[in-house]
Design a protein around this motif. Sequence first.
Motif, PDB file in Angstrom:
ATOM      1  N   ILE A 181       0.863  -1.295   0.080  1.00 45.05           N
ATOM      2  CA  ILE A 181       0.058   0.024   0.159  1.00 45.05           C
ATOM      3  C   ILE A 181       0.710   0.996  -0.112  1.00 45.05           C
ATOM      4  CG2 ILE A 181      -0.217  -0.189   2.413  1.00 45.05           C
ATOM      5  CD1 ILE A 181      -3.034   1.211   0.174  1.00 45.05           C
ATOM      6  N   GLY A 182       2.016   1.176   0.782  1.00 47.99           N
ATOM      7  CA  GLY A 182       2.839   2.155   0.681  1.00 47.99           C
ATOM      8  C   GLY A 182       3.423   2.563  -0.485  1.00 47.99           C
ATOM      9  N   ARG A 183       3.907   1.532  -1.305  1.00 51.29           N
ATOM     10  CA  ARG A 183       4.459   1.660  -2.464  1.00 51.29           C
ATOM     11  C   ARG A 183       3.526   2.249  -3.781  1.00 51.29           C
ATOM     12  NH1 ARG A 183       7.273  -3.271  -0.870  1.00 51.29           N
ATOM     13  NH2 ARG A 183       5.657  -4.639  -2.022  1.00 51.29           N
ATOM     14  N   ILE A 185       1.079   4.302  -2.865  1.00 51.16           N
ATOM     15  CA  ILE A 185       0.807   5.439  -2.480  1.00 51.16           C
ATOM     16  C   ILE A 185       2.015   6.390  -3.083  1.00 51.16           C
ATOM     17  CG2 ILE A 185       0.717   7.162  -0.689  1.00 51.16           C
ATOM     18  CD1 ILE A 185      -1.066   5.277   0.861  1.00 51.16           C
ATOM     19  N   LEU A 186       3.271   6.099  -2.731  1.00 47.23           N
ATOM     20  CA  LEU A 186       4.371   6.570  -3.217  1.00 47.23           C
ATOM     21  C   LEU A 186       4.612   6.849  -4.725  1.00 47.23           C
ATOM     22  CD1 LEU A 186       7.054   5.428  -0.419  1.00 47.23           C
ATOM     23  CD2 LEU A 186       5.613   7.661  -0.704  1.00 47.23           C
ATOM     24  N   GLY A 187       3.920   5.895  -5.447  1.00 48.12           N
ATOM     25  CA  GLY A 187       3.951   5.806  -6.664  1.00 48.12           C
ATOM     26  C   GLY A 187       2.873   6.627  -7.427  1.00 48.12           C
ATOM     27  N   SER A 188       2.170   7.222  -6.719  1.00 41.76           N
ATOM     28  CA  SER A 188       0.990   8.009  -7.267  1.00 41.76           C
ATOM     29  C   SER A 188       1.458   9.508  -7.384  1.00 41.76           C
ATOM     30  CB  SER A 188      -0.112   7.875  -6.539  1.00 41.76           C
ATOM     31  OG  SER A 188       0.015   8.532  -5.144  1.00 41.76           O
ATOM     32  N   ALA A 189       0.679  10.359  -7.998  1.00 43.84           N
ATOM     33  CA  ALA A 189       0.874  11.841  -7.965  1.00 43.84           C
ATOM     34  C   ALA A 189       0.880  12.480  -6.837  1.00 43.84           C
ATOM     35  CB  ALA A 189      -0.113  12.371  -8.943  1.00 43.84           C
ATOM     36  N   PRO A 190      -0.043  12.177  -5.940  1.00 46.59           N
ATOM     37  CA  PRO A 190       0.110  12.850  -4.464  1.00 46.59           C
ATOM     38  C   PRO A 190       1.155  12.066  -3.513  1.00 46.59           C
ATOM     39  CG  PRO A 190      -2.267  11.821  -4.818  1.00 46.59           C
ATOM     40  CD  PRO A 190      -1.439  11.620  -6.088  1.00 46.59           C
ATOM     41  N   GLY A 191       1.592  11.133  -4.018  1.00 46.59           N
ATOM     42  CA  GLY A 191       2.816  10.362  -3.403  1.00 46.59           C
ATOM     43  C   GLY A 191       4.086  11.158  -3.552  1.00 46.59           C
ATOM     44  N   ARG A 192       4.267  11.464  -4.962  1.00 49.03           N
ATOM     45  CA  ARG A 192       5.301  12.294  -5.456  1.00 49.03           C
ATOM     46  C   ARG A 192       5.420  13.610  -4.848  1.00 49.03           C
ATOM     47  NH1 ARG A 192       5.768  12.551 -11.744  1.00 49.03           N
ATOM     48  NH2 ARG A 192       5.468  10.150 -11.285  1.00 49.03           N
ATOM     49  N   LEU A 193       4.230  14.257  -4.564  1.00 50.45           N
ATOM     50  CA  LEU A 193       4.271  15.619  -3.778  1.00 50.45           C
ATOM     51  C   LEU A 193       4.609  15.333  -2.319  1.00 50.45           C
ATOM     52  CD1 LEU A 193       1.124  17.184  -5.045  1.00 50.45           C
ATOM     53  CD2 LEU A 193       3.587  17.641  -5.659  1.00 50.45           C
ATOM     54  N   PHE A 194       4.203  14.321  -1.755  1.00 53.88           N
ATOM     55  CA  PHE A 194       4.594  13.687  -0.455  1.00 53.88           C
ATOM     56  C   PHE A 194       6.017  13.516  -0.486  1.00 53.88           C
ATOM     57  CE2 PHE A 194       5.899  10.545   2.466  1.00 53.88           C
ATOM     58  CZ  PHE A 194       5.564  10.965   3.845  1.00 53.88           C
ATOM     59  N   LEU A 195       6.717  12.992  -1.228  1.00 51.55           N
ATOM     60  CA  LEU A 195       8.041  12.631  -1.261  1.00 51.55           C
ATOM     61  C   LEU A 195       8.997  13.996  -1.221  1.00 51.55           C
ATOM     62  CD1 LEU A 195       8.361   9.628  -3.726  1.00 51.55           C
ATOM     63  CD2 LEU A 195       9.062   9.596  -1.257  1.00 51.55           C
ATOM     64  N   TYR A 245       6.980   0.442  -9.071  1.00 59.17           N
ATOM     65  CA  TYR A 245       7.232  -0.984  -9.865  1.00 59.17           C
ATOM     66  C   TYR A 245       8.196  -1.681  -8.973  1.00 59.17           C
ATOM     67  CZ  TYR A 245       5.833   1.660 -13.760  1.00 59.17           C
ATOM     68  OH  TYR A 245       4.969   2.480 -14.522  1.00 59.17           O
ATOM     69  N   PHE A 246       8.216  -1.529  -7.626  1.00 58.09           N
ATOM     70  CA  PHE A 246       9.039  -2.181  -6.808  1.00 58.09           C
ATOM     71  C   PHE A 246       8.401  -3.441  -6.179  1.00 58.09           C
ATOM     72  CE2 PHE A 246      11.468  -3.437  -2.968  1.00 58.09           C
ATOM     73  CZ  PHE A 246      12.564  -2.808  -2.894  1.00 58.09           C
TER      74      PHE A 246
END
Length: 329
Positions: A181-183, A185-195, A245-246
């Motif tokens: 689930i974390g991967r 989220i981080l692979g999405s557009a909102p996840g990119r903003l969080f990163l 893609y992890f």
Amino acid sequence: MTTQLPSIQRVFLESIVSSSDPEGHFVEVNGIQTFYKLAMPESHRQLLQKKQLIPNEPNKPVILLLHQILGNQYTWRHHLQPLADATGCHVIAYDRVSFGFTERPLHWEDGKNPYTQEASVEFAIQLVFNLGYGGKKIVFVGVSTGAAISCVIAIRYPHLVHSLCLLGPSLSHDDQGPPPIGRHILGSAPGRLFLKAALYRYLPLPSLYHDTNSIPDYETAVKPIYRVPLTLPNFYESFSWLMKYFVPLDILQYKRHLTQVPMLYLIGDDDKYLHADKHKEIFDDIASVAPPNAKIEMKIINNCGHLPQDEKPQEVLNLILDFLNRVGI
């Protein structure tokens, strides 16, 4: 016939390196411009300066250093040249795809996604071949997920492997990265903003260390240099794809294969990412299927976290050299 112009990203990365790091070089691996450093023993450097032929030493392996996620080849600054001088081997450290000064592809052909863990395995081997060491055995020194990549190569291509030096290795599915689930989220557009927000504030992650105050020049040099890639083209896009893609590498189900090559399993006693007791459990599980003559051993460094090469560089170097001497480098 038209000549394809280099991408703006390539030109930019080359210009940065040429002006700031003359010891760094680029080599193309699977179509990706890859940043690396090569250390050779003093005697070889002298021959190179005199433009004389470097001797071929067939019994000497090449040593390949693989960094952690969100790291880069800088993490081996204390080990690259000392390993070469002490062993007589050539030593390579490189920036894995998505990290450091290595190019971050925006497009790729079907079946050739460079951001998968599977691609990382084949990439490491191809790098060694492209640098002209295809006929040599390889000593793998990997930290965290770099250790995981090393182990998969030992499982699939044992004929290429001289030995494994694993630092804070992430070998189980649960330890190689965020949960599914974390991967996602981080692979999405909102996840990119969080990163962008999180990494800009917290990289390098203090939780990966026992005590950052024990690292010389942490605030003035180490921390800023680890943060440089955040400013380079396509970093957040590429890291987001890496998370998307992890897929963790299958390692422990093939643990018997790992016992066929010499292995040093090196951990910090205060690894907050993967507790020392969990490391011991994994090591004991591997050792339980080892033949009587297997050369595998675990060493624990006191007052040290998940990244021993950063926090206790001299102890790490001494332990690796002692191990390599005993397994016949």
